[in-house]
Enzyme design. Structure first.
Site: not given
Ligand code: PNW
Length: 455
Positions: A166, A360
């Site tokens: 990401e 994920e």
């Molecule tokens: C992912 N959003 O991050 C990460 O890869 C993980 O480490 C994390 O724990 C997981 O999603 C859950 O949050 C994101 O705001 C963080 O759309 C925020 C977003 C998307 C993915």
């Protein structure tokens, strides 16, 4: 009720990341990461929580691999802490860190679980951040040296590699939050290009390594974007948000280009530099074997007035709040399974049917009901069923989706939300480090066994 069947050979997995689960932040020679530094400053993280101990996976990995085995997990996606291997990012290696990942990988393989390794899930060695992090191009060589070391040392047993998790989050959102001091959108957008160069050069190093008989790709967080209304401004917002958050990342990785409309916008507002031809060639010459997609929600695009300047960019590149009345997770993110279906179909159509893994997908839930030591996470279970059904529909229509990883194997340190949000399909009781099953993990165990579920 009908049976949702997956193709033979479909890979069932679950995912975690180093900083979120390992703990042992300063043990056995590990260097400091940016996340150690952010968490040890007051006021950035909910409740000032830290990953100092997290799930104590560093010491409990054997027990955790046994849980994976009981769950029938076929593949485990985890990330490597760069400063555990190279404490200051470059140069001297920390043998104890290498030993930890050696042990983990061997334990997985002994239990028939395939390691799916992410090289970078945000815990940058602090020394490299102090040198400008992803905004300083010198980081490319450091990353490629680290990647090469990993391929040489673990590539005999690890056949699936992800370079980055990401880039939109770590190279754009976190700097915009002010984690590293200054916020400069031009420099931040240039950093995403530096990440792409590092990604392509790591692929080149992989192909040159002795263990190049696996697959290597990257993981992007991308969403389906819908205009909130059918107004022309909302449609314009949808195109721009899609450009900034999806195409800006997909195009360089899958086509070796940057989207022209977004380059034009950046040039207009930021006097954005054009990219060097030789850089573009590096992207074109080093294609990925697969695309990893992280998807939790969808985006509703809205603009009340035409774009005036850079401020509007900041708003459009960061996620907004869900509409009143829609179904949301405990994170406040809209639950919209058809968004995953639309996204998969779109990537398939516009990017020449790449091999895709959903690296994920999962749900932050309250998890406040526990009966006989099983968490009653009916909401998460319903979420997973609906998202998997949507993914299955896309597969039946020809999308080249080959595997699925639930986020997350266990509750863990949820970044700025600390421990206040639980994403695991295994519960962690943080006071005792007890591991506990949830309805979702018991269900997932059967899904994997049957390669199908009832919907
Ligand atoms: C992912 N959003 O991050 C990460 O890869 C993980 O480490 C994390 O724990 C997981 O999603 C859950 O949050 C994101 O705001 C963080 O759309 C925020 C977003 C998307 C993915």
């Amino acid at each position: 009720m009908r049976e949702i069947k997956f193709p033979d050979g479909f890979i069932w997995g679950s995912a975690t990341s180093s900083y979120q689960i390992e703990g042992a932040w300063n043990e056995d020679g590990k260097g400091e990461s940016v996340w150690d530094a952010i968490c040890h400053k007051k006021g950035f993280i909910h409740n000032d929580d830290t990953g100092d101990i997290a799930c104590d996976h560093y010491h409990r990995y054997k027990q955790d691999v046994q849980l994976m085995k009981e769950m029938n997990l076929q593949s485990y996606r985890f990330s490597v802490s760069w400063p555990r291997i190279f404490p200051i990012g470059v140069g001297k290696i920390n043998p104890k860190g290498v030993e930890f990942y050696d042990n983990l990988i061997n334990e997985l393989i002994a239990n028939d679980i395939e390691p799916f390794v992410t090289l970078y899930h945000w815990d940058l060695p602090l020394t490299l951040q102090n040198n400008g992090g992803w905004e300083n191009r010198e980081i490319v060589d450091a990353f490629v040296d680290y990647a090469r070391f990993m391929f040489d040392n673990f590539g005999d047993r690890v056949k699936k590699w992800i370079t980055f998790n990401e880039p939109l989050v770590f190279a754009v959102w976190y700097p915009l939050r002010g984690f590293y001091g200054k916020k400069d959108l031009k420099s931040i957008m240039s950093a995403t290009h530096i990440v792409n160069i590092a990604h392509a050069k790591a692929i080149e190093a992989y192909r040159d390594s002795e263990n190049s008989d696996g697959q290597i790709g990257t993981t992007l967080n991308i969403n389906a974007i819908y205009p909130k209304t059918d107004s022309s401004l909302d449609n314009e917002a949808a195109t721009i948000i899609d450009g900034l958050t999806n195409r800006w990342f997909l195009d360089p990785v899958l086509k070796g280009t940057y989207p022209r409309d977004i380059l034009n916008l950046l040039e207009r507002y930021f006097n954005f530099p054009s990219f060097l031809d030789e850089d573009i060639q590096i992207l074109i010459d080093n294609p990925s074997d697969f695309l990893g997609i992280n998807n939790y929600t969808c985006t509703r695009a809205n603009l009340d007035e035409p774009i005036k300047g850079p401020e509007d960019f900041y708003r459009m590149i960061t996620p907004g709040k869900a509409e009143e009345g829609v179904e949301v997770s405990y994170m406040g993110w809209e639950i919209y399974p058809d968004g995953l279906y639309d996204l998969l179909k779109r990537v398939d159509k516009e990017y020449d049917s790449p091999l895709i893994y959903i690296t994920e997908n999962g749900m932050g839930a309250k998890d406040d009901i526990i009966v006989d030591k099983v968490v009653q996470d009916d909401d998460r279970l319903s979420y997973l069923k609906r998202y998997l059904e949507a993914a299955n529909r896309a597969i039946k229509e020809g999308v080249n989706l080959k595997g699925y990883f639930v986020w997350s194997l266990m509750d863990n340190f949820e970044w700025v939300w600390g421990y206040s949000k639980r994403f695991g399909i295994i519960r962690i009781e943080y006071e005792t480090q007890e591991r506990m099953w949830k309805k979702s993990s018991l269900w997932y165990r059967d899904v994997i066994k049957n390669n199908s579920f009832n919907f």
